[in-house]
Enzyme design. Sequence first.
Site, PDB file in Angstrom:
ATOM      1  CB  CYS A  63      -0.908  -0.023   1.232  1.00 48.01           C
ATOM      2  SG  CYS A  63      -1.643   1.559   1.666  1.00 48.01           S
ATOM      3  CB  CYS A  66       0.866   1.492   4.258  1.00 46.05           C
ATOM      4  SG  CYS A  66      -0.847   0.922   4.233  1.00 46.05           S
ATOM      5  CB  CYS A 200     -15.801 -24.157  33.789  1.00 49.56           C
ATOM      6  SG  CYS A 200     -14.684 -24.418  32.411  1.00 49.56           S
ATOM      7  CB  CYS A 203     -16.136 -21.477  31.210  1.00 43.75           C
ATOM      8  SG  CYS A 203     -16.551 -23.216  30.958  1.00 43.75           S
TER       9      CYS A 203
END
Length: 449
Positions: A63, A66, A200, A203
Site C-alpha cells: 500500500c 502506508c 469452570c 470457561c
Amino acid sequence: MLLLLSSFSSCFVSGVLGCSLVLAVQALYSASDDVIELTPSNFNREVIQSDSLWLVEFYAPWCGHCRNLAPDWKKAATALKGIVKVGAVDADQHKSLGGQYGVRGFPTIKIFGANKNKPEEYQGGRSSQAIVDGAMNALRNLVKERLSGRSGGSDYKQSGGGGSSGGNKKDVVELTDDNFDKMVLDSDDVWLVEFFAPWCGHCKNLEPEWAAAATAVKEQTKGKVRLGAVDATVHQAVSGRYGIRGFPTIKIFRKGEEPEDYQGGRTRGDIIEKALDLFSDNAPPPELLEILSEDVLKKTCEDSQLCIIAVLPHILDTGAAGRNSYLDVMVKMAEKYKKKMWGWLWTEAGAQMELESSLGIGGFGYPAMAAINTRKMKFALLRGSFSETGIHEFLRELSVGRGSTATLGGGVMPKIHTVEPWDGKDGQLPVEEDYDLSDVELDDFRDEL
C-alpha cells in the site's frame, strides 16, 4: 514487517496470488523503531490485556499510502513513548487479525482505549503532529472515564451460583431451555453455541474471547452468524440433549443439519476465522455482472481483491444459447470460488475495446478471460480452454502462486464505455434500407455503360 518488491510476475495478490520472484526487501518498521510489531500471537497479550492506550495501524506492505505514513508513524511513536503505545499490524499477512476489527482498507488506524473489545476509528490527520494530538485527546478521554468510575470492559459475564450466561445480550445471545429451539434450531442463521459452567476456569478464560468474537462476527456477517452461550448447570434439558459432558463445549448449528463440534482454537481470532468460513459456506455466490459502465467495473473491482473478467464472443457469433452456456460456466466458477470474495464480470467482444487492448486480447481469441488485481494494476490471462476444467485450473494455479502476470496497459484502468445491457435474445443483423427499382429501365444502365 517486510515490503516485498518484485518484477511484475512476482507479487500479484498477497495470500491469493503468491510471490514467485522476490528481488529485494525493504523494512517498513524495524526493531530499532518505537513502533511495536503486533501479530495474532501477541496482540491479546500486548493490547487487549494492557491498561495502556494503544494506537494501532493496520497496513499492507504493497500500500503506497502506508509507506507514506510510515515516517510519521515512527516519529509519533517516539514522541508518545512511555505515554501512549503505538503499534502496527501487517493485515495483509495476518488477515484474521485485520478481519477481526473490520479492516477493509489500508492504512486503517484504531484507538484501543477504555473498552479494548470495541476500539474507535481514528479520524484525524496523518502527520506526526496530528497523530500525537489525536492520541493525547484519546488519553484525556480515557482518564475522564476512569475518574467517573466507568468501566470499559466487556459486558458479557458468566455469572456464578446458577446464574445465566448474562451480560452483553446484543452480541452474545443468552440461550436457555425455553428459547433454544426457537432462537437456534428454527433460525436460518448459523450459530456457534458455547455450553459453559460458571465455576469452570477454562470457561472464564474463554469469556472475553467469546464476547469480542461475537461483536466482530455480528458486524462482519451482518448477523448471519451468531454466537450464543448456555449455562449448562442451569439449562440441563438442552445440554443433556447434546450430550454435554465437559466445559466449555462449543457446537455449530446449521438449519436442517446435525450439530457439529467446534474443533478450532479458543482465541477471538480463531473463532472469528471459523465464523467467517461458515458465513462464506452459506453465503450466495457473487453476482455475475455485465460491464455496462465505468461504475460497474470500478465498484466490483475496488471491493474485491481480484476481478475475473470474461470477454465473450459477439452475440451474432454464438446466439443466446451459446452465450448462456458461457455464462453458466462462469456462474459455476463463481460458486466454486465464492469464499475468495472475488468480483465476476463479463462483456461482449468489441463493446469495451480499450479494456481488451489493455489486456492484450482485442480483436481475436474469444471467449477470453483475465484475472485483474486493480490495486497493483496486474493481470493474468486464461491460456487454457474456456470451460469449468480450464478455468478451475487457471484460478487454482493463480491461487497457489503459479502462472505469469503482466502490468495492465499503461498502469491505469482503461476507459470504459456506457453500453446497453444484453436483452437475453439472439442477435439480429442491421436492417438494410430497401430501394424501389421497379420503375428503373435496364436500358438506362446499358446506355450509361
